[in-house]
Design a protein around this motif. Structure first.
Motif, PDB file in Angstrom:
ATOM      1  N   THR A  63       0.805  -1.140   0.018  1.00  0.00           N
ATOM      2  CA  THR A  63      -0.226   0.063   0.043  1.00  0.00           C
ATOM      3  C   THR A  63       0.844   1.180   0.044  1.00  0.00           C
ATOM      4  OG1 THR A  63      -1.821  -1.067   1.189  1.00  0.00           O
ATOM      5  CG2 THR A  63      -1.667   1.091   1.399  1.00  0.00           C
ATOM      6  N   VAL A  64       1.861   1.196   0.822  1.00  0.00           N
ATOM      7  CA  VAL A  64       2.854   2.475   0.766  1.00  0.00           C
ATOM      8  C   VAL A  64       3.528   2.654  -0.576  1.00  0.00           C
ATOM      9  CG1 VAL A  64       5.039   3.297   1.859  1.00  0.00           C
ATOM     10  CG2 VAL A  64       3.387   1.942   3.211  1.00  0.00           C
ATOM     11  N   GLN A  65       3.791   1.488  -1.387  1.00  0.00           N
ATOM     12  CA  GLN A  65       4.353   1.734  -2.668  1.00  0.00           C
ATOM     13  C   GLN A  65       3.397   2.112  -3.526  1.00  0.00           C
ATOM     14  OE1 GLN A  65       5.951  -2.221  -3.149  1.00  0.00           O
ATOM     15  NE2 GLN A  65       7.555  -2.210  -1.702  1.00  0.00           N
ATOM     16  N   PHE A 100      -4.278   0.034  -3.756  1.00  0.00           N
ATOM     17  CA  PHE A 100      -3.722  -1.381  -3.651  1.00  0.00           C
ATOM     18  C   PHE A 100      -3.176  -1.759  -4.754  1.00  0.00           C
ATOM     19  CE2 PHE A 100      -8.272  -1.887  -4.093  1.00  0.00           C
ATOM     20  CZ  PHE A 100      -8.399  -2.792  -5.024  1.00  0.00           C
ATOM     21  N   LYS A 101      -2.489  -2.939  -4.747  1.00  0.00           N
ATOM     22  CA  LYS A 101      -1.734  -3.430  -6.090  1.00  0.00           C
ATOM     23  C   LYS A 101      -2.673  -4.718  -6.320  1.00  0.00           C
ATOM     24  CE  LYS A 101       3.048  -1.940  -5.569  1.00  0.00           C
ATOM     25  NZ  LYS A 101       4.342  -2.324  -5.636  1.00  0.00           N
ATOM     26  N   ALA A 102      -2.457  -5.463  -7.386  1.00  0.00           N
ATOM     27  CA  ALA A 102      -3.080  -6.427  -7.847  1.00  0.00           C
ATOM     28  C   ALA A 102      -2.827  -7.718  -6.892  1.00  0.00           C
ATOM     29  CB  ALA A 102      -2.843  -6.686  -9.393  1.00  0.00           C
ATOM     30  N   SER A 103      -1.433  -7.944  -6.463  1.00  0.00           N
ATOM     31  CA  SER A 103      -1.082  -8.941  -5.815  1.00  0.00           C
ATOM     32  C   SER A 103      -1.601  -8.760  -4.277  1.00  0.00           C
ATOM     33  CB  SER A 103       0.544  -9.059  -5.876  1.00  0.00           C
ATOM     34  OG  SER A 103       1.025  -7.625  -5.225  1.00  0.00           O
ATOM     35  N   ALA A 104      -2.136  -7.675  -3.953  1.00  0.00           N
ATOM     36  CA  ALA A 104      -2.622  -7.648  -2.547  1.00  0.00           C
ATOM     37  C   ALA A 104      -4.019  -7.880  -2.223  1.00  0.00           C
ATOM     38  CB  ALA A 104      -2.461  -5.988  -2.115  1.00  0.00           C
ATOM     39  N   LEU A 105      -4.804  -8.016  -3.432  1.00  0.00           N
ATOM     40  CA  LEU A 105      -6.237  -8.285  -3.270  1.00  0.00           C
ATOM     41  C   LEU A 105      -6.474  -9.895  -3.719  1.00  0.00           C
ATOM     42  CD1 LEU A 105      -8.922  -6.713  -2.977  1.00  0.00           C
ATOM     43  CD2 LEU A 105      -8.937  -6.416  -5.388  1.00  0.00           C
ATOM     44  N   TYR A 107     -10.536 -12.130  -3.817  1.00  0.00           N
ATOM     45  CA  TYR A 107     -11.775 -12.097  -3.643  1.00  0.00           C
ATOM     46  C   TYR A 107     -12.310 -13.798  -3.573  1.00  0.00           C
ATOM     47  CZ  TYR A 107     -16.682 -12.212  -5.116  1.00  0.00           C
ATOM     48  OH  TYR A 107     -18.051 -12.203  -5.081  1.00  0.00           O
ATOM     49  N   ARG A 108     -13.416 -13.586  -2.520  1.00  0.00           N
ATOM     50  CA  ARG A 108     -14.095 -15.045  -2.429  1.00  0.00           C
ATOM     51  C   ARG A 108     -15.364 -14.910  -1.659  1.00  0.00           C
ATOM     52  NH1 ARG A 108     -10.414 -17.536   0.627  1.00  0.00           N
ATOM     53  NH2 ARG A 108     -11.264 -17.178   2.467  1.00  0.00           N
ATOM     54  N   ASN A 109     -16.449 -15.392  -2.317  1.00  0.00           N
ATOM     55  CA  ASN A 109     -17.767 -15.411  -1.772  1.00  0.00           C
ATOM     56  C   ASN A 109     -18.191 -13.681  -1.217  1.00  0.00           C
ATOM     57  OD1 ASN A 109     -17.736 -18.110  -2.039  1.00  0.00           O
ATOM     58  ND2 ASN A 109     -16.983 -18.673  -0.052  1.00  0.00           N
ATOM     59  N   GLY A 110     -18.123 -12.988  -1.938  1.00  0.00           N
ATOM     60  CA  GLY A 110     -18.695 -11.555  -1.821  1.00  0.00           C
ATOM     61  C   GLY A 110     -17.819 -10.915  -0.586  1.00  0.00           C
ATOM     62  N   GLN A 111     -16.625 -11.251  -0.581  1.00  0.00           N
ATOM     63  CA  GLN A 111     -15.664 -10.660   0.298  1.00  0.00           C
ATOM     64  C   GLN A 111     -14.398 -10.625  -0.150  1.00  0.00           C
ATOM     65  OE1 GLN A 111     -15.791 -13.289   3.865  1.00  0.00           O
ATOM     66  NE2 GLN A 111     -16.900 -11.902   4.912  1.00  0.00           N
ATOM     67  N   VAL A 112     -13.599  -9.331   0.169  1.00  0.00           N
ATOM     68  CA  VAL A 112     -12.166  -8.956  -0.563  1.00  0.00           C
ATOM     69  C   VAL A 112     -11.093  -9.169   0.753  1.00  0.00           C
ATOM     70  CG1 VAL A 112     -12.935  -7.871  -2.439  1.00  0.00           C
ATOM     71  CG2 VAL A 112     -12.674  -6.781  -0.319  1.00  0.00           C
ATOM     72  N   PHE A 113     -10.095  -9.865   0.414  1.00  0.00           N
ATOM     73  CA  PHE A 113      -8.877 -10.131   1.371  1.00  0.00           C
ATOM     74  C   PHE A 113      -8.004  -9.152   0.899  1.00  0.00           C
ATOM     75  CE2 PHE A 113     -11.759 -13.601   1.686  1.00  0.00           C
ATOM     76  CZ  PHE A 113     -11.704 -14.143   3.177  1.00  0.00           C
ATOM     77  N   LEU A 114      -7.926  -7.830   1.715  1.00  0.00           N
ATOM     78  CA  LEU A 114      -6.653  -7.247   1.389  1.00  0.00           C
ATOM     79  C   LEU A 114      -5.698  -7.102   2.259  1.00  0.00           C
ATOM     80  CD1 LEU A 114      -6.346  -4.534  -0.701  1.00  0.00           C
ATOM     81  CD2 LEU A 114      -7.394  -3.181   0.847  1.00  0.00           C
TER      82      LEU A 114
END
Length: 350
Positions: A63-65, A100-105, A107-114
């Motif tokens: 995120t900082v980058q 955020f970058k692509a590698s930081a996200l 998705y599964r079952n209506g939720q995002v893991f960031l």
């Protein structure tokens, strides 16, 4: 895609720290410019922020980058040595933003893991993101405190028309009498979303009902976007090549016509047309519309109404060839002709 409201407190907390990283990077970039007269790159900024997350900054290193990359990109875009300071509190508080970058996200079952968040973030799912390959993006806050996930996705393009085989093309003249006139004779009426709710907005402002004011502004914005999305989608689906006049909306927004120009949303409409055309394989181009209303589309002589007094004349007859014209449809026809010439030989228009 809107996020569940229960995540707002932790998102605001993360946005606060993002603002600190932005301000530090912005100030660092400006000091390097003052001292060395050069622009610092995002990689150099990352060297100064390296290890900050291990020292207690509650953000993920990616995120900082992403913040430094966004700052450099916006600095180049706006051609500025120093960008606006992001304020975290007070009446001039900047709206929340977490890149955020692509590698930081994930998705599964209506939720995002960031990356950087201990728990998954739930969405009001309007699209099934499991069908797409997710890219980079950001989480942003609107004026009413609602948070949205903005993420790029990769789609398979199905070209509609090749450069040398454009089946059907159209010229578009944007104006304030109607919203737009098409070269095939169709006129799109202007919705005037702001004008319709202007009196209601004024009442809420006089009563100092801030929440109501924000809600009305959101309604105006959503109605305008809905109209522009429907129109731009219909045009892209129907035509193989679209040419539109390059009316200077930002300059007109500084005149007495500012409210009407901003209400029309010309710049937003052109942006929608461009990215939808790119995705659908439709040829899109902005052409110089100078003298398009004065030039007869039949004989190419400038016999049309001129000057401020001529703005009131909506229909006119060419004194040279006698052709009768609707002012805006004639302009759209000239824009189409200019676009075709530009498409064919790449010469300046009109």
């Amino acid at each position: 895609m809107r996020m569940k409201d229960r995540h707002a407190p932790e998102l605001r907390e993360s946005a606060f720290h993002v603002n600190q990283v932005w301000n530090f990077s912005n100030e660092l970039s400006f000091k390097v410019w003052e001292r060395e007269r050069r622009f610092i790159s995002s990689n150099e900024i990352d060297g100064y922020t390296k290890g900050a997350t291990k020292e207690g900054l509650p953000l993920h290193s990616q995120t900082v980058q992403a913040v430094s990359q966004e700052l450099v990109a916006r600095r180049i875009q706006h051609k500025k040595v120093k960008l606006r300071w992001r304020v975290s509190k007070g009446s001039r508080r900047s709206l929340g933003w977490i890149p955020f970058k692509a590698s930081a996200l994930r998705y599964r079952n209506g939720q995002v893991f960031l990356s950087g968040f201990d728990k998954p973030l739930s969405l009001w799912e309007s699209y099934d993101l499991s069908k797409y390959e997710l890219g980079s993006g950001n989480i942003s806050e609107d004026a009413r405190g609602r948070w949205y996930l903005n993420v790029t996705v990769k789609l398979k393009k199905t070209p509609k028309a090749s450069l040398g085989a454009v089946e059907k093309s159209v010229g578009i003249d944007l104006n304030l009498k109607e919203f737009a006139a098409l070269s095939d004779g169709y006129v799109v009426e202007l919705e005037k979303n702001y004008r319709k709710l202007e009196s209601e907005l004024a009442k809420a402002q006089r009563a100092r009902k801030k929440a109501r004011v924000k809600a009305i502004h959101a309604k105006i914005r959503n109605r305008r976007k809905d109209q522009l999305h429907k129109l731009s989608t219909a045009l892209v689906e129907e035509y193989g090549a679209i040419f539109i006049g390059n009316v200077n909306a930002s300059a007109l927004a500084k005149t007495r016509m500012a409210k009407s120009v901003l209400d029309a949303g010309w710049s937003t409409f052109r942006t929608m047309l461009q990215y939808k055309s790119d995705d659908a394989g439709v040829w899109f181009d902005e052409v110089d519309e100078a003298f398009s209303t004065q030039t007869c589309s039949c004989c190419n002589t400038r016999t049309g109404p001129k000057g401020l007094d001529g703005l009131r004349i909506r229909e006119w007859a060419c004194s040279h060839c006698g052709a009768w014209h609707h002012r805006d449809i004639n302009a759209a026809t000239n824009i189409l002709a200019a676009g075709r010439r530009r498409l064919a030989v790449g010469i300046p228009v009109l």
